[in-house]
Design an enzyme around this catalytic site. Structure first.
Site, mmCIF file in Angstrom:
data_model
loop_
_atom_site.group_PDB
_atom_site.id
_atom_site.type_symbol
_atom_site.label_atom_id
_atom_site.label_comp_id
_atom_site.label_asym_id
_atom_site.label_seq_id
_atom_site.Cartn_x
_atom_site.Cartn_y
_atom_site.Cartn_z
ATOM 1 N N LYS A 28 0.821 -1.211 0.000
ATOM 2 C CA LYS A 28 0.000 0.000 0.000
ATOM 3 C C LYS A 28 0.854 1.259 0.000
ATOM 4 O O LYS A 28 0.561 2.224 -0.723
ATOM 5 C CB LYS A 28 -0.945 -0.009 1.206
ATOM 6 C CG LYS A 28 -1.930 1.146 1.224
ATOM 7 C CD LYS A 28 -3.109 0.863 2.120
ATOM 8 C CE LYS A 28 -2.724 0.891 3.563
ATOM 9 N NZ LYS A 28 -3.548 1.823 4.367
ATOM 10 N N ASP A 327 2.060 -0.837 12.088
ATOM 11 C CA ASP A 327 0.743 -1.292 11.655
ATOM 12 C C ASP A 327 0.467 -2.742 12.028
ATOM 13 O O ASP A 327 -0.670 -3.210 11.888
ATOM 14 C CB ASP A 327 0.595 -1.124 10.139
ATOM 15 C CG ASP A 327 0.430 0.328 9.729
ATOM 16 O OD1 ASP A 327 -0.137 1.104 10.524
ATOM 17 O OD2 ASP A 327 0.864 0.688 8.629
ATOM 18 N N LYS A 354 -4.119 6.230 14.970
ATOM 19 C CA LYS A 354 -4.245 5.598 13.653
ATOM 20 C C LYS A 354 -5.715 5.689 13.207
ATOM 21 O O LYS A 354 -6.467 6.556 13.661
ATOM 22 C CB LYS A 354 -3.758 4.157 13.730
ATOM 23 C CG LYS A 354 -2.237 4.031 13.793
ATOM 24 C CD LYS A 354 -1.628 4.343 12.437
ATOM 25 C CE LYS A 354 -0.163 4.032 12.349
ATOM 26 N NZ LYS A 354 0.377 4.284 10.998
ATOM 27 N N ARG A 403 -7.384 -2.939 9.954
ATOM 28 C CA ARG A 403 -6.446 -3.848 10.622
ATOM 29 C C ARG A 403 -7.038 -4.429 11.911
ATOM 30 O O ARG A 403 -6.733 -5.567 12.277
ATOM 31 C CB ARG A 403 -5.123 -3.141 10.890
ATOM 32 C CG ARG A 403 -4.466 -2.652 9.606
ATOM 33 C CD ARG A 403 -2.994 -2.375 9.733
ATOM 34 N NE ARG A 403 -2.515 -1.598 8.598
ATOM 35 C CZ ARG A 403 -2.249 -2.088 7.398
ATOM 36 N NH1 ARG A 403 -2.407 -3.379 7.173
ATOM 37 N NH2 ARG A 403 -1.828 -1.303 6.419
#
Length: 450
Positions: A28, A327, A354, A403
């Site tokens: 990404k 992440d 985030k 996520r």
């Protein structure tokens, strides 16, 4: 509610061995940068393996709005006819970046030193995230930004008419902030200098050099000093996007906790600034190996092979590793739930801002499934129960975070009772083929009929 429609609740059930090959999507971070740097070049950049998740598609649409010609040729092959450094046109409409913090922050940087104005917005999650960490250093170039209280979207950015080069020390480890300043420096005369005390993912530096920018990186006592000479003519490139290590984390971690699993994940980018999770898993005792190690497009790449690892142990993850796996902490906490002993994760306050407050979201969801979690402002500790001992049975809120949703679906593959996720719709932003890919390996993830 999902960021792009009605909620999509799902339940993940314990399953048999996960086996086979997981062809995860393109990286990404590199996909975003390929489109933006292609738009800032003169001529045609060709991209293969582009991640076609919603986040990247929103960046592609934004580049069109700024005047670049962006074409989808099918099968992950794209082309970008750029307008050159300083050539962005003023968009006619508001730029909607959906769920993507990376997209909006990098795009703000790319247009900040052109004499144009642009208004940015996003979904509920993105509009709640702080943008001052980017807009504050951009004002040093002469840029202006006007947003909601707390420096939040929607926000209008007015590019500097007479930009000046800057020297900026990044206050917290953030590849997004560093990249935004470097992209702004492209259209400022002279040398723009970014100093980061702790190294973050370096795709922007690598790719700027590949596109022909004059950029140097020096390791000093103060940290990494990155010097960019402004106003280059960027040369279009042919880019083969490696597969995303952050997406690979999910089939890899699932294989480690599901008995009998043996999964191969080919062509994963192993840039040292991105591979912290895999180092950490090996330290926990994971049966995770690198095969066919090689370089592609200047980036280290390998095939990962992950096998069921019943004797995982908790560890203290070094705080200095945080930037290379920021992440991946949510899915690491899932693996930690099946380890013996405590896994401590410190120096991770970035997780609080985030797509969601990821520490809070994971702590609540793990507790709902019988796992003990302690947390503080910039740390959390998961007390593992060992293989086969995680109860499950809980309902987890994804908090509009792709996520978080995927992490809890991985959790349910090895718990005693199924794990429910209230909304898995956000997964499409980064990993649109997650459901069929995991099903092909043997996972039992079911959509809940409402």
């Amino acid at each position: 509610m999902s960021s792009h429609g009605a909620p999509i609740p799902m339940t993940s059930h314990a399953c048999g061995p996960l086996t086979g090959e997981a062809q995860v999507p393109g990286d990404k971070s590199i996909s975003h940068r390929s489109l933006i740097l292609g738009a800032l070049s003169v001529g045609e950049t060709r991209i293969s393996g582009l991640l076609e998740g919603q986040d990247v598609l929103d960046t592609a649409q934004a580049m069109r709005a700024f005047g670049a010609e962006v074409t989808d040729h099918g099968g992950g092959d794209w082309s970008v006819h750029g307008v050159g450094v300083g050539g962005f046109a003023e968009p006619e409409n508001v730029i909607d970046c959906g769920n993507s913090g990376t997209g909006v922050r990098l795009i703000m940087g790319a247009m900040a030193t052109s004499p144009i104005a642009a208004t940015f917005t996003g979904d509920a999650s993105l509009n709640g995230r702080p943008m001052a960490r980017v807009t504050d250093p951009l004002t040093l170039f002469g840029t202006q930004a006007f947003g909601r209280a707390g420096g939040r979207l929607p926000m209008t950015v007015i590019g500097a008419v007479h930009p000046v080069p800057v020297e900026y020390t990044v206050p917290v480890p953030s590849a997004q902030v560093k990249s935004a300043v470097l992209l702004a420096g492209l259209n400022a005369p002279g040398k723009t200098i970014v100093i980061e005390a702790e190294a973050t993912r370096d795709h922007t530096e690598r790719m700027l050099a590949g596109f022909g920018a004059e950029i140097t990186v020096e390791e000093t006592e103060a940290g990494r000093v990155i010097t960019l000479t402004g106003q280059p003519e960027l040369t279009p490139q042919r880019i083969d996007v490696p597969r995303d290590p952050s997406s690979a984390a999910f089939p890899v971690c699932a294989a480690l906790i599901v008995p009998g699993s043996d999964v191969r994940v080919p062509g994963i980018g192993l840039n040292p600034t991105r591979a912290g999770l895999f180092t950490t898993l090996r330290e926990m005792g994971a049966d995770l190996t690198y095969e066919n190690e090689r370089f592609e497009g200047g980036e280290p790449v390998a095939d990962l092979r992950a096998r069921f690892s019943p004797d995982l142990k908790g560890i203290e993850v070094p705080p200095e590793r945080a930037a290379s796996m920021i992440d991946e902490y949510p899915v690491l906490s899932v693996v930690a739930s099946f380890a013996r002993g405590q896994t401590g994760m410190r120096g991770v306050k970035e997780l609080r801002v985030k797509e969601s407050d990821r520490i809070d979201a994971m702590a609540k969801g793990l507790r709902a499934n019988g796992v003990s979690v302690d947390e503080g402002p910039d740390w959390w500790t998961v007390t593992g129960l060992g293989h086969g001992n995680v109860p499950g049975g809980g309902l987890c809120a994804s908090a509009l975070d792709h996520r978080i949703a995927m992490s809890f679906l991985v959790l349910g593959m090895a718990t005693q009772k199924p794990v429910r996720v209230d909304d898995a719709g956000p997964i499409a932003t980064s990993f649109p083929i997650f459901e069929p890919l995991m099903a092909g390996l043997g996972a039992q993830i079911k959509r809940i009929n409402r």
